[in-house]
Structures are given as structure tokens and as C-alpha cells.
Design an enzyme around this catalytic site. Structure first.
Site, PDB file in Angstrom:
ATOM      1  N   LYS A 179      19.202 -37.529 -35.420  1.00 45.76           N
ATOM      2  CA  LYS A 179      19.722 -38.883 -34.924  1.00 45.76           C
ATOM      3  C   LYS A 179      18.174 -39.545 -34.691  1.00 45.76           C
ATOM      4  O   LYS A 179      17.115 -38.787 -34.327  1.00 45.76           O
ATOM      5  CB  LYS A 179      20.305 -39.075 -33.572  1.00 45.76           C
ATOM      6  CG  LYS A 179      21.543 -38.603 -33.338  1.00 45.76           C
ATOM      7  CD  LYS A 179      22.232 -38.671 -31.963  1.00 45.76           C
ATOM      8  CE  LYS A 179      23.730 -38.071 -31.737  1.00 45.76           C
ATOM      9  NZ  LYS A 179      24.583 -39.211 -32.491  1.00 45.76           N
ATOM     10  N   ARG A 207      34.080 -33.311 -33.143  1.00 44.22           N
ATOM     11  CA  ARG A 207      35.301 -32.921 -33.495  1.00 44.22           C
ATOM     12  C   ARG A 207      35.335 -31.556 -34.045  1.00 44.22           C
ATOM     13  O   ARG A 207      36.525 -30.873 -34.066  1.00 44.22           O
ATOM     14  CB  ARG A 207      35.688 -33.692 -34.987  1.00 44.22           C
ATOM     15  CG  ARG A 207      34.768 -33.590 -35.996  1.00 44.22           C
ATOM     16  CD  ARG A 207      34.692 -34.728 -37.001  1.00 44.22           C
ATOM     17  NE  ARG A 207      33.881 -35.847 -36.481  1.00 44.22           N
ATOM     18  CZ  ARG A 207      33.760 -37.079 -37.043  1.00 44.22           C
ATOM     19  NH1 ARG A 207      34.412 -36.985 -38.265  1.00 44.22           N
ATOM     20  NH2 ARG A 207      33.197 -38.058 -36.536  1.00 44.22           N
TER      21      ARG A 207
END
Length: 480
Positions: free
Chosen positions: A258, A332
């Protein structure tokens, strides 16, 4: 009362006074005033107070407060504006504004409130006084504002709600240095001990031995091993409720690193786990008639020589192979193994909470969690609870045609669609594949954070949709 390792500030029980306590007799009255009744309220004041209220231009706008002085210069009474739709319903954030506006002391509501309105008043009063001061060297003690409990509201109920909500805020606000996977597991263990629940952790390479390859893969690059937390409580033959919380204690993005501005708040990426633990405390304290299970995959998505890579194909507990298109879509993956494990216990209802996608925030903003479920009845019941609690959720579709975007040329699926569109939906569709054997499942994509200070909602960690979910659960599985 809950006693964890985090300093819950203030203690919720210190914010209230029993109606029959000696302190209640001298409490300052608070008059809730709807906009439509402001003129009648003014006429009931004596002349000096009427002039004072007019000088303050009090029109009973929602959350507005005017204090009325006594003849001796003290505080005689307080008026709280409930706005155009005030009537007899309390508004949580109006009462939060009240608690922030008045000086320390004891107050009582000079009105008859319904059950919901009484709860909302107490919640707003309490939420406004939350503080996170663990790292403040010179934090000065703050004398609490105390509220005489409205008639019909039990102290235990008000405290249980605030403890659950404060717990979420505390967990999210704590930096990863002090709330990594191990510390998160410790907090869950303290909670289990408090409620005499069973508790187990599967840690490190034991996750591979016991069939959780995705959880292991996401967390293996960290100096702190990944952990699957498993808490169980309640009578064995009660309806089975399982809560699953994403416990990514820090998300660097992995090898798909990120940028710094996106990494700044990634201590909050375990917000789903915080929601599951806070809700679990509330459920157990209230004694809801469920066989509760809490599953939290606790990991740090870090970067090192053994980090999982874009292009890798990973196995899952369910047997599906997953091609990694983006290592920053890790939440997820850990939820997939946890949902598969949850289904093996044949629960009646599974609810998962996760700070899963930026796409949900683009669609709904920071305040409104996205709800995904294939069960229309469950969705409607949650929507009704949300409306009654003033705690919004918004259902987004599990739109099956978008499953095309999860196809992989070499595996059963990819972990993240590369179209750049409908990211919250495709993430939920990914989870749905691992929740296929569940009779009832709902997924909440939450932000778990307040970007700015507002009455009752200080900047920092926040519980979202929890009041909605608890109300639904309390109606469906009432305490015996």
C-alpha cells in the site's frame, strides 16, 4: 463488569444513577423539547429564564442544548432539542450532544420515555463520554456526567451495551504494536474466561496441520505467527449462532504494498474481529439463548522473503484453489477458511464482519456498512432493526453475473477481480463460495472508524451495525 487488559474509559457503570439512589433526588432536570413544542416550553418558564432562552436563540434543533440558570447563578435546568421529528422518541446523537454540553453532575430526564427511547437516551449519554487515553502521558481525570436511569431501563442492560461498543472502539484504537495477533487472542481469552466460555487457538504451522492453508499463507510473513481464535459459549442444544471477524491486525498490502497514506490507519484492519468480540460480550452478558461461537483469523499481512506472491495459487480448507491477483485482497482469504470451518458445525446463522473493501466506502461512505445476504427475510429483518435503532446498514446485491470477474485461467478462482468495478460485490461473491453450505449467512463490510469528531462519535475506532445486529438477535433469540 468486563475487566480486560485495555483500560475502558470511563467505566460504563459510573455514568448512571439508580432512580431510587440518594443522588437522584438532587439531579438537574433535562427537558427534551421537540421543535413543534418550543413555544409552549418557553411559556412555561419564568420571565428571566424565558429571556435567557430567547437570547440563546434556542429553537429545539436536534442536539441543541440550552442551560437555564437559577436565581443564585447555579444550574437549575437544561433543555435538549429533539428537532422536527423529536416527539417522544429519544435520539441517540441528540443525547450524546447533551452529555458533551453540560458540566459534570447528575441529571434526570424530565419526560416519560418509551423503552426504545430510554435505551437510546442512555446509549447516547454513555457513548459521548468514551475516551481513549492509554498513550496520553498527562491525561487529566474527567469527572463523568451521570444520568438517572429512565424508568424501566435496567442498569445491567445499559452497561452491557456500552461495554460491547466501548470494547470495539478500544480494540480498534490500539496500535498493532500492542494489538497484534497474539494480543488479540489474549483479549479473546480474557473474554472467554469472563463468561466461562471454552477457548482454543490454532497457531503458526499447526494451521497447516489442521487444514487452514489460506490463513497460514496470509500470516506467515509476519514475525508474529497467524492464529485462528475459536470461542464457544451457551447451552449445547441452543440455536447455533457463529460470528466470524476479520482479524488482520495490520495490513501492509503484502508484496502489493500500500502507499503510505493508505497504510496509515491499517491498525484498524482487525475491526471485523473487534466487532465480533464486542458483540459476543454483549450477547453473553445479556444471556441470549444461543450456542455462540466466535471465529477470528488473526494475522498480520507483512512483507518478508516468505510472503505470498501475486500469481501464486493457494489451496483453501474448502478444497478450492485460489490464484492471487493482489496480495492486498487478503481479508477475504482468511475469512474463506474461517467460513468453511464455521459451516462444518452446521450453525443456524453465521454473521461475518470485516473491514473488507474500499469499494464499499466509495459506494456508501464511512458511516454506512454494506450488508450482503442471499436471504431476503434476514435482510428485511435487519433493515427493520436498523431503522428502529437509528444504526444504518444498506444491502448491496450478490449479483451473480459478476462472478465472471472471479474466473482464473489456471485455478478455481482469483482472489480479486481486476476490472476495477463493483469491488465490494465481487469480494462478497468470493466469500459466498465458501458460505454456500450455510443455511443463513450475512456479511457486513464495515469501516470501523470515525474520520472526524461528532457528538458521541469521537475520531477513531467505531462499532457499526452492532446495535442493529444485537436488536435482531435479541428479538430472535431472547434470553430465557
Amino acid at each position: 463488569m468486563f475487566e480486560g487488559s485495555l483500560p475502558m474509559t470511563p467505566k460504563p457503570e459510573t455514568l448512571f444513577v439508580a432512580p431510587d439512589a440518594a443522588e437522584a433526588k438532587g439531579a438537574t432536570p433535562v427537558r427534551p423539547v421537540a421543535a413543534a413544542g418550543v413555544e409552549a416550553w418557553r411559556k412555561g418558564l419564568d420571565a428571566p429564564q424565558r429571556r435567557w432562552a430567547e437570547m440563546q436563540d434556542f429553537k429545539a434543533a436536534k442536539g441543541s442544548v440550552v442551560t437555564l440558570p437559577s436565581a443564585k447563578g447555579g444550574l437549575e435546568a437544561v433543555a435538549l432539542g429533539l428537532g422536527e421529528d423529536g416527539a417522544e422518541m429519544a435520539d441517540i446523537w441528540a443525547y450524546a450532544a447533551l452529555a458533551e454540553a453540560v458540566p459534570a453532575g447528575v441529571y434526570r430526564i424530565d419526560a416519560s420515555l418509551s423503552g426504545d427511547a430510554a435505551r437510546h437516551a442512555a446509549l447516547g449519554w454513555g457513548l459521548a463520554q468514551y475516551r481513549f487515553e492509554r498513550y496520553r502521558k498527562a491525561a487529566e481525570p474527567v469527572e463523568p456526567r451521570r444520568l438517572v436511569l429512565p424508568e424501566g431501563l435496567a442498569l445491567a442492560d445499559a452497561v452491557a451495551a456500552l461495554e460491547g461498543l466501548f470494547m470495539v472502539r478500544d480494540l480498534v484504537n490500539t496500535p498493532t504494536e500492542h494489538m497484534g495477533p497474539r494480543q488479540l487472542a489474549d483479549e479473546a481469552g480474557i473474554l472467554a474466561q469472563r463468561h466461562q466460555a471454552s477457548f482454543r487457538c490454532i497457531e503458526g504451522d499447526h494451521l497447516l496441520d489442521e487444514g487452514f492453508p489460506l490463513i497460514h499463507a496470509v500470516g506467515r510473513a509476519s514475525a508474529t505467527p497467524p492464529i485462528l481464535i475459536d470461542l464457544r459459549w451457551g447451552r449445547a442444544d441452543a440455536p447455533k449462532l457463529t460470528l466470524v471477524g476479520k482479524g488482520v491486525c495490520f495490513d501492509s498490502g503484502g508484496l502489493d504494498l500500500k502507499p503510505s497514506n493508505a497504510m496509515r490507519l491499517m491498525k484498524k484492519d482487525m475491526g471485523g474481529a473487534a466487532h465480533a468480540l464486542g458483540l459476543a460480550h454483549w450477547i453473553m452478558t445479556a444471556g441470549l439463548d444461543v450456542r455462540l461461537r466466535v471465529l477470528i483469523p488473526a494475522v498480520e499481512n507483512a512483507v518478508s522473503g516468505n510472503a505470498f506472491r501475486p500469481g501464486d495459487v493457494l489451496s483453501s480448507r474448502a478444497g478450492h484453489s485460489v490464484e492471487i491477483t493482489n496480495t492486498d485482497a487478503e481479508g477475504r482469504l482468511v475469512l474463506a477458511d474461517a467460513l468453511t470451518y464455521a459451516a462444518e458445525d452446521t450453525p443456524d446463522l453465521v454473521l461475518d464482519f470485516a473491514t473488507l473493501t474500499g469499494a464499499a466506502r466509495v459506494a456508501l461512505g464511512a458511516d454506512v456498512p454494506a450488508l450482503f445476504t442471499a436471504d431476503h427475510g434476514l435482510s428485511m429483518a435487519l433493515a427493520q432493526a436498523a431503522a428502529a435503532e437509528g444504526d444504518p446498514v444498506w444491502r448491496l446485491p450478490l449479483y451473480a453475473p459478476y462472478e465472471e470477474d472471479l474466473k482464473s485461467p489456471i485455478a478455481d478462482m482469483v482472489n480479486a477481480a481486476e476490472t476495477g468495478m463493483a469491488g465490494a460485490i465481487t469480494a462478497a461473491l468470493f466469500l459466498q463460495r465458501f458460505a454456500a453450505d450455510l443455511p443463513q449467512w450475512a456479511h457486513f463490510d464495515v469501516y470501523a472508524y470515525n474520520q472526524r469528531n461528532r457528538a458521541g462519535r469521537p475520531q477513531g475506532g467505531e462499532a457499526m451495525a452492532l446495535r442493529t445486529v444485537f436488536r435482531y438477535l435479541a428479538d430472535r433469540f431472547p434470553a430465557s
